[in-house]
Motif scaffolding. Sequence first.
Motif, short mmCIF file in Angstrom:
data_model
loop_
_atom_site.label_atom_id
_atom_site.label_comp_id
_atom_site.label_asym_id
_atom_site.label_seq_id
_atom_site.Cartn_x
_atom_site.Cartn_y
_atom_site.Cartn_z
N UNK A 1 31.75 37.64 44.46
CA UNK A 1 31.09 38.79 45.07
C UNK A 1 30.63 39.83 44.05
N UNK A 2 31.11 39.74 42.83
CA UNK A 2 30.66 40.67 41.79
C UNK A 2 29.52 40.09 40.96
N UNK B 1 35.97 37.34 50.14
CA UNK B 1 37.37 37.05 49.88
C UNK B 1 37.77 37.63 48.54
N UNK B 2 39.02 37.96 48.40
CA UNK B 2 39.58 38.30 47.11
C UNK B 2 40.24 37.05 46.55
N UNK B 3 40.12 36.84 45.26
CA UNK B 3 40.75 35.69 44.62
C UNK B 3 41.86 36.18 43.71
N UNK B 4 42.88 35.38 43.58
CA UNK B 4 44.04 35.74 42.79
C UNK B 4 44.32 34.65 41.77
#
Length: 102
Positions: free
Chosen positions: A68-69, A88-91
Amino acid sequence: GRVAYFAEADDVVVGKVHIHVQGGEGWISGLGVLPEYRRRGYGRAMLRQAVSRLVDMRPETIALEVETRNDRALTLYQSCGFQVVTGYDYYAVATGAGIAGF
């Protein structure tokens, strides 16, 4: 079921993309162009070819994932008709000794 395609220019591989269909949904993943070949239309051409090949497979929808960035990729995908539907955020976790719980 995943197929990889490579883009060439002057006998040099400049990019790649993966496609597959799962559960009626076509997926585009891993689309990338080498940094020195970016902003020359290769990404757009690869995306159009990937969509065309997926359309021939007759999925109900076609989706892709993108960081997304990654503003350039988002601009490309949106200019080709894709719409943002979710984020979504990814880790990440460091590998090696000392990872708690593993």
